[in-house]
Scaffold this motif. Structure first.
Motif, PDB file in Angstrom:
ATOM      1  N   SER A 149       0.852  -1.261   0.131  1.00  0.00           N
ATOM      2  CA  SER A 149      -0.009  -0.070  -0.009  1.00  0.00           C
ATOM      3  C   SER A 149       0.834   1.279  -0.006  1.00  0.00           C
ATOM      4  CB  SER A 149      -0.802   0.012   1.054  1.00  0.00           C
ATOM      5  OG  SER A 149      -1.982  -0.854   1.093  1.00  0.00           O
ATOM      6  N   ALA A 150       1.858   1.321   0.957  1.00  0.00           N
ATOM      7  CA  ALA A 150       2.710   2.422   0.862  1.00  0.00           C
ATOM      8  C   ALA A 150       3.443   2.545  -0.449  1.00  0.00           C
ATOM      9  CB  ALA A 150       3.726   2.201   2.021  1.00  0.00           C
ATOM     10  N   GLY A 151       4.204   1.504  -0.821  1.00  0.00           N
ATOM     11  CA  GLY A 151       4.818   1.660  -2.164  1.00  0.00           C
ATOM     12  C   GLY A 151       3.825   1.971  -3.308  1.00  0.00           C
ATOM     13  N   SER A 152       2.711   1.405  -3.482  1.00  0.00           N
ATOM     14  CA  SER A 152       1.833   1.877  -4.551  1.00  0.00           C
ATOM     15  C   SER A 152       1.326   2.940  -4.518  1.00  0.00           C
ATOM     16  CB  SER A 152       0.612   0.900  -4.700  1.00  0.00           C
ATOM     17  OG  SER A 152      -0.059   0.839  -3.478  1.00  0.00           O
ATOM     18  N   ALA A 153       1.084   3.521  -2.981  1.00  0.00           N
ATOM     19  CA  ALA A 153       0.574   4.921  -2.998  1.00  0.00           C
ATOM     20  C   ALA A 153       1.610   6.052  -3.458  1.00  0.00           C
ATOM     21  CB  ALA A 153       0.062   5.198  -1.602  1.00  0.00           C
ATOM     22  N   SER A 154       2.964   5.777  -2.944  1.00  0.00           N
ATOM     23  CA  SER A 154       4.013   6.579  -3.490  1.00  0.00           C
ATOM     24  C   SER A 154       4.252   6.822  -4.791  1.00  0.00           C
ATOM     25  CB  SER A 154       5.251   6.115  -2.626  1.00  0.00           C
ATOM     26  OG  SER A 154       5.016   6.080  -1.451  1.00  0.00           O
ATOM     27  N   VAL A 155       4.313   5.530  -5.578  1.00  0.00           N
ATOM     28  CA  VAL A 155       4.431   5.416  -7.133  1.00  0.00           C
ATOM     29  C   VAL A 155       3.191   6.287  -7.492  1.00  0.00           C
ATOM     30  CG1 VAL A 155       4.560   4.048  -9.214  1.00  0.00           C
ATOM     31  CG2 VAL A 155       5.734   3.616  -7.118  1.00  0.00           C
ATOM     32  N   ALA A 156       1.852   5.912  -7.065  1.00  0.00           N
ATOM     33  CA  ALA A 156       0.898   6.707  -7.855  1.00  0.00           C
ATOM     34  C   ALA A 156       1.011   8.137  -7.572  1.00  0.00           C
ATOM     35  CB  ALA A 156      -0.393   6.063  -7.290  1.00  0.00           C
ATOM     36  N   LEU A 177       3.534   9.995  -7.324  1.00  0.00           N
ATOM     37  CA  LEU A 177       4.759  10.435  -8.274  1.00  0.00           C
ATOM     38  C   LEU A 177       4.113  10.660  -9.399  1.00  0.00           C
ATOM     39  CD1 LEU A 177       7.644  11.041  -8.716  1.00  0.00           C
ATOM     40  CD2 LEU A 177       8.215   8.838  -9.163  1.00  0.00           C
ATOM     41  N   VAL A 178       3.481   9.820 -10.044  1.00  0.00           N
ATOM     42  CA  VAL A 178       2.649   9.786 -11.266  1.00  0.00           C
ATOM     43  C   VAL A 178       1.666  10.814 -11.607  1.00  0.00           C
ATOM     44  CG1 VAL A 178       1.267   8.482 -13.180  1.00  0.00           C
ATOM     45  CG2 VAL A 178       2.889   7.403 -11.809  1.00  0.00           C
ATOM     46  N   ILE A 179       1.030  10.990 -10.155  1.00  0.00           N
ATOM     47  CA  ILE A 179       0.037  12.146 -10.136  1.00  0.00           C
ATOM     48  C   ILE A 179       0.718  13.416 -10.145  1.00  0.00           C
ATOM     49  CG2 ILE A 179      -1.918  13.316  -8.820  1.00  0.00           C
ATOM     50  CD1 ILE A 179      -2.529  10.201  -7.861  1.00  0.00           C
ATOM     51  N   LEU A 180       1.864  13.495  -9.425  1.00  0.00           N
ATOM     52  CA  LEU A 180       2.648  14.742  -9.391  1.00  0.00           C
ATOM     53  C   LEU A 180       3.092  15.233 -10.648  1.00  0.00           C
ATOM     54  CD1 LEU A 180       3.854  17.130  -7.559  1.00  0.00           C
ATOM     55  CD2 LEU A 180       5.939  15.431  -7.561  1.00  0.00           C
ATOM     56  N   LEU A 181       3.813  14.350 -11.374  1.00  0.00           N
ATOM     57  CA  LEU A 181       4.214  14.805 -12.704  1.00  0.00           C
ATOM     58  C   LEU A 181       3.200  15.136 -13.743  1.00  0.00           C
ATOM     59  CD1 LEU A 181       7.075  11.752 -12.977  1.00  0.00           C
ATOM     60  CD2 LEU A 181       7.531  14.316 -12.328  1.00  0.00           C
ATOM     61  N   GLY A 182       2.127  14.561 -13.796  1.00  0.00           N
ATOM     62  CA  GLY A 182       1.018  14.862 -14.655  1.00  0.00           C
ATOM     63  C   GLY A 182       0.218  15.883 -14.047  1.00  0.00           C
TER      64      GLY A 182
END
Length: 615
Positions: A51-58, A60-65
């Motif tokens: 959960s922590a890893g997927s939330a962090s990756v998500a 990051l994706v949300i931040l960049l876009g």
């Protein structure tokens, strides 16, 4: 504070706070019934990590876009972009399970994307990230859109005039100013992604994220076995609350504004002997159509200190923005010396631009403000820091400076780049009168030293007279009069110009017999105009010097005191003679409104000139 009015609000706030805290309090007595011995800690920490890893990756994706998308939504006025903004917020209105079903239509094993990826986007870590991105992205996008919309566009304009291109302005000005709100949106997106269940359970049941694993344990073993799994979530919630409190304390702990003197205090002698001819002359022809408003003005002044004066909505600020290149218009022409500025973007015009609030970047210290202009001269920055009395403020942020200090920092920032053209858009409009007068004198002192052309946009005639040698009077996008300060103030071209300049003892009349001026029916003044200068019956403008008017018991003209006013501590009496008003400086305390009086007029003090016919 109005305590009776505030008390209901406090009660409502307390009621909501109690409700939000009650579930946590209710869970404490139940901890004793939790099944701690049957907890599979390996599976639990695996779910926490997923959960922590997927939330962090998500995130990051949300931040960049999401940040560029939020900026686009905030700055664009296109209907298509507005529709896009509506669509990207739809996940907030959808039930999480519905979001998961929609994602299956796109990513499921029977969709074209699913077949192309070989089913790798469902029941996988990638599927969890995609599901969390879909449901959490609107939180950051909305925060970014609101943050960028709240950033003053003037900051972008000022950065452009300081030599920065669009990408540099975004990363060095717009993004840092909007970042606190974006950071909050990012935190909300991460928390939303971390706790997402509905979309995740539909798209990626395996591997177990913490919400899905909690659901599985609850369904298989009951509430006692599930309760220990709440600890990681509660720990994360407490951590977020602590970080919020620390951030609030940092904001509240900001250094207060220094109550310093606003006046210019040079630390070195002013170089008043600098050659004024070192500056270059300015000439422009500006044209811009904005809806029903049409700006069309041209001016070729011969001096360096200029002012544009007119009422609100006359096009003054628009003219300044056209000169600065902040309003694109191919039909306008701006030339400074031998340089054709209208062919250059604002970042290449080598100008200094000061809006009403000075346009200081809120996230930069004084030292950073002066280092920000492209090709900033470090030696020049040090000189102006010392020269304008700013050396002890280099570590201060704009909100820690007084109004006068902010103005001096903005001046120093513009001068650090060796700007040849300084544009001031009503820089003193928001100040009280004493402070405004001090800062006007300070700017006038600086004008004598520098060789740059300065243009002051103002609606204050006194300010224009103090800070300019030539003035352009505009209204409704057209030039009413232009010329040297003395010439325009002494001989306004029309009554409208006289009104905009706040002039008294001015009007229109008709030339009668040689040397005589008919101001109104039955009111005739002798003038010092030589015979033959005007034809009989010619319409003219007239102005009577206040020194030529004298209250005398045996004066030739009878009138009535219409009003008594104080102007900067001096007493003025407005006398009505045959329907024409004259202002006379007088300390005669016996005169009251409605009192009869008589005045004499010296012919040498009556000036007459032709009326300019409107174009």
């Amino acid at each position: 504070m109005n305590r009776p009015a505030a008390r209901p609000l406090l009660w409502l706030a307390a009621l909501l706070a109690v409700y939000l805290c009650a579930p946590f309090a209710a869970s404490v007595p139940q901890l004793g019934a939790a099944d701690w011995t049957g907890v599979d800690w390996r599976a639990t920490w695996s779910a926490v990590g997923i959960s922590a890893g997927s939330a962090s990756v998500a995130s990051l994706v949300i931040l960049l876009g999401g940040v560029p998308l939020g900026y686009l939504l905030a700055r664009s006025r296109s209907r298509k972009v507005a529709l896009l903004g509506f669509v990207v917020q739809l996940p907030l209105a959808l039930p999480p399970l519905t979001s998961g079903v929609l994602l299956l239509f796109l990513l499921g094993p029977y969709s074209w994307v699913g077949r192309l990826s070989g089913g790798a986007l469902t029941d996988s870590f990638a599927g969890i990230v995609l599901a969390e991105t879909f449901v959490a992205a609107p939180f950051l996008i909305i925060a970014a859109k609101s943050a960028f919309a709240a950033v003053d566009p003037v900051l972008d304009d000022v950065a452009a005039t300081l030599g920065h291109h669009a990408s540099s302005r975004f990363f060095r000005v717009m993004l840092p100013v909007a970042w606190p709100a974006i950071r909050a949106g990012l935190a909300l997106a991460w928390l939303r992604a971390f706790g997402e269940f509905g979309a995740t359970v539909m798209v990626a049941y395996h591997p177990y994220s913490l919400p899905v694993y909690t659901y599985v344990v609850f369904g298989g073993q009951g509430l006692p076995a599930m309760m220990p799994l709440l600890l990681p979530t509660l720990a994360i919630a407490i951590l977020c609350a602590v970080l919020s409190i620390l951030s609030l304390r940092q904001r509240n702990g900001a250094e207060p504004v220094e109550a310093a003197d606003d006046a210019l205090e040079p630390r070195t002698a002013l170089a008043t002997g600098r050659d004024a001819s070192a500056g270059r002359s300015l000439a422009f022809h500006l044209h811009r159509q904005l809806g029903a408003f049409d700006l069309d003005i041209a001016w070729a002044p011969t001096t360096r200190r200029l002012a544009i004066i007119g009422p609100s909505g006359s096009g003054k600020s628009l003219a300044l923005r056209l000169i600065a290149g902040l309003e694109s218009n191919a039909s306008s022409s701006v030339r400074l010396g031998d340089t054709q500025l209208d062919t250059l973007p604002p970042e290449r015009r080598q100008i200094g631009y000061m809006p009403q609030d000075y346009g200081l970047f809120p996230h930069m210290t004084v030292a950073q403000q002066l280092a920000f202009p492209v090709d900033a001269d470090p030696a020049g920055a040090r000189y102006w820091l010392d020269h304008l009395g700013l050396a002890h403020l280099v570590g201060r942020l704009p909100h820690q400076l007084s109004f006068g200090q902010r103005q001096r920092v903005a001046l120093a920032r513009a001068l650090t780049r060796h700007s040849e053209l300084l544009l001031f858009d009503e820089p003193f409009a928001a100040l009280d009168t004493p402070r405004r007068r001090r800062l006007q004198q300070s700017l006038r002192t600086l004008q004598r030293e520098i060789a740059a052309v300065t243009i002051i946009v103002t609606h204050d005639p006194d300010e224009a007279a103090l800070l300019a040698d030539e003035v352009l009077v505009v209204e409704q996008g057209r030039v009413l009069q232009a010329g040297a300060i003395d010439a325009v103030f002494e001989r306004p071209a029309s009554m409208r110009v006289a009104a905009l300049l706040g002039l008294h003892n001015v009007g229109e009349g008709v030339i009668g017999a040689p040397g005589r001026l008919a101001l109104a029916a039955g009111l005739v003044f002798e003038t010092g105009v030589r015979e033959g200068a005007f034809a009989a019956g010619q319409r003219v403008m007239w102005r009577v010097s206040s020194h030529a008017l004298t209250l005398m018991a045996d004066g030739a003209h009878a009138g009535v005191v219409d009003a008594i006013e104080l102007r900067r501590g001096e007493r003025y009496i407005r006398v009505n003679i045959a329907g024409v008003n004259f202002d006379i400086a007088s300390e005669d305390a016996s005169l009251r409104e409605g009192s009869p009086c008589r005045i004499s007029v010296r012919a040498e003090g009556v000036d007459v000139w032709p009326v300019r016919e409107p174009a």
